[in-house]
Design a protein around this motif. Structure first.
Motif, short mmCIF file in Angstrom:
data_model
loop_
_atom_site.label_atom_id
_atom_site.label_comp_id
_atom_site.label_asym_id
_atom_site.label_seq_id
_atom_site.Cartn_x
_atom_site.Cartn_y
_atom_site.Cartn_z
N ILE A 72 151.73 -52.26 -73.71
CA ILE A 72 151.88 -51.29 -74.81
C ILE A 72 151.20 -51.81 -76.07
CG2 ILE A 72 153.61 -50.32 -76.38
CD1 ILE A 72 155.46 -50.15 -73.83
N LEU A 87 155.63 -54.63 -72.39
CA LEU A 87 155.43 -54.64 -73.84
C LEU A 87 154.03 -55.12 -74.20
CD1 LEU A 87 158.88 -56.04 -75.04
CD2 LEU A 87 157.95 -53.77 -75.52
N LEU A 98 161.25 -49.88 -75.84
CA LEU A 98 160.49 -49.17 -76.87
C LEU A 98 161.31 -49.02 -78.14
CD1 LEU A 98 158.81 -46.42 -74.66
CD2 LEU A 98 157.58 -48.11 -76.07
N ALA A 115 155.13 -50.51 -80.28
CA ALA A 115 155.82 -49.33 -79.74
C ALA A 115 155.63 -48.12 -80.62
CB ALA A 115 157.31 -49.64 -79.58
N ASP A 130 161.69 -52.51 -79.82
CA ASP A 130 160.41 -52.91 -80.41
C ASP A 130 160.14 -52.10 -81.67
OD1 ASP A 130 157.85 -54.59 -79.76
OD2 ASP A 130 157.09 -52.61 -80.32
#
Length: 328
Positions: A289, A286, A225, A296, A228
């Protein structure tokens, strides 16, 4: 909404930022600022301190806009259960200010971080459950108990991390493989992941260490996170995640033996596959997300972070792209 528990010792000493050899550096020799990280551990990335496992630097990665993640500013690790006086001195020399511990209460009680007189803020952000009380933190963080540095003991820490994740997804009625653990954590523990990132975003929090038991799953998600958010490409984040396979090679072997023994003794099977760190696993997280929140930053904002805090973290973590002087 940062609900972490914390303990603070005395103010950090006035130290310079140095690598483990003692040379003060902006970059670390052995790794260029923009290279990817596939393959064996790189000399500049590892911090081989006695009593630690999977301790490494996430500095040097290039961001999409040409910036670079600062060296010796954010470290990732497994448990600090055996950190001795020399290791504590190195971390003090690095100017370490914050430790963000992502483990559950039982893990901390069994293997407290051994910080000695290291002057840092120790923040508990259990990912799978709720934070411990302040009293619990104060009786476990910074203990001066004897260091334990044997590989078998480190394997036990790796096993504990895998068991914690498996218990969490089973309690939620989900499956028991790694992807299920990551899906559960992304979907159901977003506020805890965001709280961990916010602990790093606090004013003056860096340099910092983020760690869980093995430094793989919970730590891997928090670091993914952060990277990113900073603009590091997803393929580089995935390669960084996969380095755990090299850094935990001996500890993972010990953990497999322990899991086999536990299964034989009580019939409670803990799959050895939980110790893997394939790059596609963090890439999948990812993607999940990004699909739900764009990136992120969107994910963290949706789970309690503020734009100001996230901007402060990126400013502290990333060296911006060089720009020509006015009139050049």
């Amino acid at each position: 909404m940062d609900t972490t528990a914390a303990t603070t010792t005395t103010d950090a000493p006035d130290t310079t930022t140095a690598d483990v050899s003692g040379a003060t550096t902006a970059d670390v020799p052995g790794t260029t600022a923009g290279e990817a990280v596939a393959g064996p551990p790189q000399p500049g990335r590892a911090l081989p301190l006695a009593g630690t496992i999977n301790l490494r630097d996430i500095g040097g990665y290039r961001t999409a806009d040409g910036g670079r993640v600062r060296w010796r500013t954010l470290l990732r690790s497994g448990a600090l259960r055996g950190l001795d006086g020399s290791g504590q001195a190195v971390l003090a020399q690095l100017g370490l200010r914050t430790i963000v511990d992502l483990r559950e209460d039982a893990e901390v009680a069994h293997d407290p971080d051994r910080l000695g007189r290291l002057a840092v803020e120790h923040r508990r952000v259990p990912i799978y459950t709720t934070p411990a009380t302040r009293a619990t933190v104060e009786t476990t963080a910074g203990t001066d108990s004897a260091a334990t540095t044997d590989t078998a003991g480190d394997g036990e820490a790796v096993t504990a991390g895998a068991a914690a994740g498996l218990a969490a997804v089973h309690a939620a009625g989900a499956g028991g493989d790694l992807r299920a653990i990551y899906d559960y954590t992304v979907d159901q523990r977003g506020e805890r992941l965001s709280a961990a990132v916010l602990a790093l975003a606090a004013p003056g929090a860096l340099p910092a260490i983020v760690h869980c038991s093995a430094g793989k799953d919970r730590t891997g998600l928090v670091i993914a996170l952060v990277l990113d958010l900073a603009g590091v490409p997803a393929e580089v984040i995935a390669e960084d995640f996969a380095l755990t396979a090299d850094f935990l090679r001996d500890e993972a072997a010990a953990a497999v033996q322990q899991m086999s023994a536990q299964s034989s003794a009580n019939g409670a099977e803990l799959p050895a596959a939980l110790l893997a760190s394939p790059p596609e696993l963090i890439q999948h997280a990812l993607d999940r997300i990004h699909t739900g929140h764009g990136d992120a930053r969107g994910y963290l904002l949706a789970h309690g972070a503020t734009a100001h805090a996230l901007d402060r973290l990126v400013d502290a973590l990333v060296v911006p792209v060089d720009r020509p002087a006015v009139g050049a």
